[in-house]
Motif scaffolding. Structure first.
Motif, PDB file in Angstrom:
ATOM      1  N   LYS A  10      41.847  21.652 -62.391  1.00  0.00           N
ATOM      2  CA  LYS A  10      41.423  22.023 -61.164  1.00  0.00           C
ATOM      3  C   LYS A  10      41.350  20.996 -60.335  1.00  0.00           C
ATOM      4  O   LYS A  10      40.620  19.818 -60.560  1.00  0.00           O
ATOM      5  N   VAL A  11      41.740  20.974 -58.941  1.00  0.00           N
ATOM      6  CA  VAL A  11      41.755  19.976 -58.267  1.00  0.00           C
ATOM      7  C   VAL A  11      40.340  19.895 -57.630  1.00  0.00           C
ATOM      8  O   VAL A  11      39.633  20.521 -57.298  1.00  0.00           O
TER       9      VAL A  11
ATOM     10  N   SER B 244      36.287  16.013 -48.771  1.00  0.00           N
ATOM     11  CA  SER B 244      37.107  14.974 -48.672  1.00  0.00           C
ATOM     12  C   SER B 244      36.608  13.629 -48.168  1.00  0.00           C
ATOM     13  O   SER B 244      35.729  13.850 -47.129  1.00  0.00           O
TER      14      SER B 244
ATOM     15  N   ALA C 209      48.565  22.097 -61.847  1.00  0.00           N
ATOM     16  CA  ALA C 209      47.917  21.829 -60.713  1.00  0.00           C
ATOM     17  C   ALA C 209      48.803  21.649 -59.731  1.00  0.00           C
ATOM     18  O   ALA C 209      49.971  20.955 -59.793  1.00  0.00           O
ATOM     19  N   LYS C 210      48.527  22.099 -58.532  1.00  0.00           N
ATOM     20  CA  LYS C 210      49.494  21.937 -57.233  1.00  0.00           C
ATOM     21  C   LYS C 210      48.756  21.164 -56.073  1.00  0.00           C
ATOM     22  O   LYS C 210      47.615  21.568 -55.775  1.00  0.00           O
ATOM     23  N   VAL C 211      49.086  20.101 -55.570  1.00  0.00           N
ATOM     24  CA  VAL C 211      48.731  19.237 -54.602  1.00  0.00           C
ATOM     25  C   VAL C 211      49.562  19.312 -53.283  1.00  0.00           C
ATOM     26  O   VAL C 211      50.749  19.845 -53.553  1.00  0.00           O
TER      27      VAL C 211
ATOM     28  N   MET D 281      41.710  15.381 -60.314  1.00  0.00           N
ATOM     29  CA  MET D 281      41.590  17.041 -60.792  1.00  0.00           C
ATOM     30  C   MET D 281      41.140  16.713 -62.280  1.00  0.00           C
ATOM     31  O   MET D 281      41.284  15.752 -62.804  1.00  0.00           O
TER      32      MET D 281
ATOM     33  N   THR E 240      49.856  10.573 -53.696  1.00  0.00           N
ATOM     34  CA  THR E 240      50.674  11.634 -53.153  1.00  0.00           C
ATOM     35  C   THR E 240      51.152  11.064 -51.609  1.00  0.00           C
ATOM     36  O   THR E 240      50.707   9.758 -51.180  1.00  0.00           O
TER      37      THR E 240
ATOM     38  N   TRP F 220      44.713  12.201 -54.968  1.00  0.00           N
ATOM     39  CA  TRP F 220      44.177  13.443 -55.562  1.00  0.00           C
ATOM     40  C   TRP F 220      43.685  13.355 -56.950  1.00  0.00           C
ATOM     41  O   TRP F 220      44.121  12.629 -57.734  1.00  0.00           O
TER      42      TRP F 220
ATOM     43  N   VAL G 161      40.219  14.999 -52.573  1.00  0.00           N
ATOM     44  CA  VAL G 161      41.256  14.210 -52.083  1.00  0.00           C
ATOM     45  C   VAL G 161      40.743  13.090 -51.172  1.00  0.00           C
ATOM     46  O   VAL G 161      39.956  13.409 -50.598  1.00  0.00           O
TER      47      VAL G 161
END
Length: 536
Positions: A383-384, A20, A345-347, A377, A370, A375, A387
């Motif tokens: 795939k993340v 990160s 994808a989930k952030v 991907m 966000t 973020w 961030v």
């Protein structure tokens, strides 16, 4: 200006590679005000430096002693200007006053201190109206040239038209020829088109009264699509779904009834057959539609698992086509031609911007904002990759991308709720720079306004019509003043404004958008050669 020192990532070849990067902000302390300076001797104040023709690159530091390079924009066809510098904003203590050729000049022989400058057309040397005074500081440690802000005159170039508050604005070549026109949607839901060269109305479509009656601001940005033998249609929302209008006349071509309120859309060849479709997402209920662009026929429809944020984003991967949508609940979905989910994808947190796709070689990278950061991907796996955290801030508006420095790798501009504007590299995931002032900016546009070969970032700037930040370091290089002849921007209630850049007939560019008072559109001419890439 806010400066964020870059941090190297573990793998610079992949955007935001798994580690990160924190968007930690530290406001730079303002330098103490300089003491009152004593005007130099007359010979020094009038020392002439050869004038610089339009388009000449910025002088190198070793060419001159500590000096001030002043650049400005003037009226078309006028090349002679009167330039003044003073030690006070009222110009009672003038230390430089000369007629100069061109639209830039190096002023030498001034001692360190705070100065104010202004210019006026000097073609006739009479009825002089100066631009608003602008501040520049000449430090005792300055090595070479201190560059003053580029000041765009408040009313001397471009056009204005009273369209009312503009919720969304899109540039489009609606007619044959070289003129780029502009399609907008007002806060009352009314769609309209104006001539890009003059601001004269081309047509109005008074649909969408439901939005005005409910007091909600329309979010559906006009979708321009080539659907009928090269002619362009404009798809806009109405009370029962969407309809297509002829780009040159505004005449209705087709109408599609949809379940729910049309929230956003995009034109793309989602099935790869060589013909465009129109993808529309709706609210209440949340649904995903694919429409035939020529007839408006619904080709596919699917339910969505939540409210969509912003517009769908077309992507290509491995010879296949798809559309990505960001859901407010933190899901980012890749959907195919039939609207079904291909990958998700989930952030963390709540999605606040539409996704944007950028290419890094053969790889397509998807970026979304966000309420806690930016973020990234990969596509199509979703795939993340990593961030950029926005410390105690959130990303807002619409992300924008362009290859600012021409190195083949695009950069991304993100805006935050606190009015910050940041340039993010897709080569290594670092924040190149971050500045403040984008208090009411909905997105960013790009143009090389100071002639250094690097695209600058242009955003709406609160009480000023526009601010331009250097693509190199984020310093302020352009300010488009709004002037005192129009209602105060504070009356707008904090609504966001969109500015777009499009080529003009004269070889330069036009910066067009809603004015700070939200009473209409304004267009300002940019320097010739400034438009090197289209805004996204």
């Amino acid at each position: 200006m806010i400066h964020i020192p870059p941090r190297k990532l573990q793998n610079p070849l992949r955007l935001l590679a798994l580690s990160s990067v924190l968007l930690t902000v530290a406001v730079a302390q303002r330098k103490p005000a300089a003491k009152k300076v004593t005007p130099p001797k007359p010979a020094a104040t009038t020392s002439r430096t050869p004038s610089k023709p339009d388009g000449q690159q910025k002088p190198q530091a070793q060419q001159v002693a500590p000096a001030i390079l002043v650049r400005w924009e003037g009226k078309p066809g006028i090349s002679r200007y009167r330039l003044q510098l003073a030690t006070d904003e009222n110009f009672t203590d003038i230390v430089f006053d000369q007629a100069v050729e061109g639209r830039q000049y190096v002023v030498k022989g001034l001692p360190p201190g705070d100065y104010f400058w202004r210019v006026a057309p000097a073609a006739a040397e009479t009825s002089i109206t100066y631009t608003r005074p602008e501040h520049v500081e000449l430090s005792s440690t300055t090595k070479g040239v201190e560059v003053a802000d580029v000041l765009m005159p408040s009313d001397d170039s471009g056009w204005r038209t009273a369209t009312g508050d503009v919720a969304t604005l899109v540039p489009a070549q609606l007619r044959t020829g070289a003129v780029v026109d502009f399609v907008g949607v007002g806060a009352d839901g009314r769609a309209f088109a104006v001539d890009g060269a003059s601001g004269i109305s081309l047509w109005n479509a008074r649909y969408g009264a439901g939005a005005a009656a409910s007091g909600s601001v329309p979010t559906f940005a006009p979708v321009v699509v080539s659907a009928r033998q090269g002619e362009r249609d404009v798809v806009v929302a109405n009370d029962g779904g969407v309809h297509a209008l002829q780009g040159d006349t505004g005449k209705e071509v087709w109408r599609a009834s949809l379940e729910g309120r049309a929230a956003s859309g995009v034109a793309t060849d989602v099935d790869g057959d060589g013909n465009p479709e129109v993808v529309v997402v709706t609210e209440s209920p949340s649904k995903f539609y694919v429409l035939n662009a020529s007839s408006g026929r619904v080709v596919a429809s699917q339910n969505l698992g939540g409210e969509v944020v912003g517009a769908p984003c077309p992507v290509e991967f491995g010879g296949k086509h798809g559309v990505v949508v960001g859901l407010k609940n933190g899901s980012v979905e890749l959907r195919g031609a039939d609207g079904s989910v291909v990958a998700t994808a989930k952030v963390e947190g709540e999605v606040t911007t539409a996704p944007i796709a950028v290419k890094r070689g053969e790889m397509t990278i998807l970026v979304v904002g966000t309420d806690n950061g930016l973020w990234a991907m990969g596509v199509p796996e979703m795939k993340v990759l990593g961030v950029i955290k926005a410390d105690n801030d959130s990303v807002r508006g619409t992300l924008a991308s362009a290859d600012v420095d021409g190195d083949g790798a695009p950069e991304i501009v993100m805006l935050t709720k606190r009015g910050r504007v940041a340039l993010v590299s897709t080569s290594d995931g670092n924040v190149r720079w971050s500045s403040e002032g984008a208090t009411d900016a909905a997105t960013a546009s790009f143009a090389d306004v100071n002639g250094d070969g690097v695209l600058d970032v242009i955003v709406a700037g609160g009480k000023d019509f526009a601010l331009g930040f250097s693509g190199k370091d984020g310093s302020l290089v352009m300010k488009v003043a709004e002037g005192g002849k129009h209602p105060a921007a504070e009356a707008a209630g904090g609504a966001l404004r969109t500015l777009v850049v499009a080529p003009s007939l004269g070889g330069g560019g036009m910066l067009v958008g809603g004015d700070p008072a939200h009473v209409g559109l304004r267009a300002v001419e940019l320097p010739k050669g400034s438009v090197k890439t289209a805004s996204k």
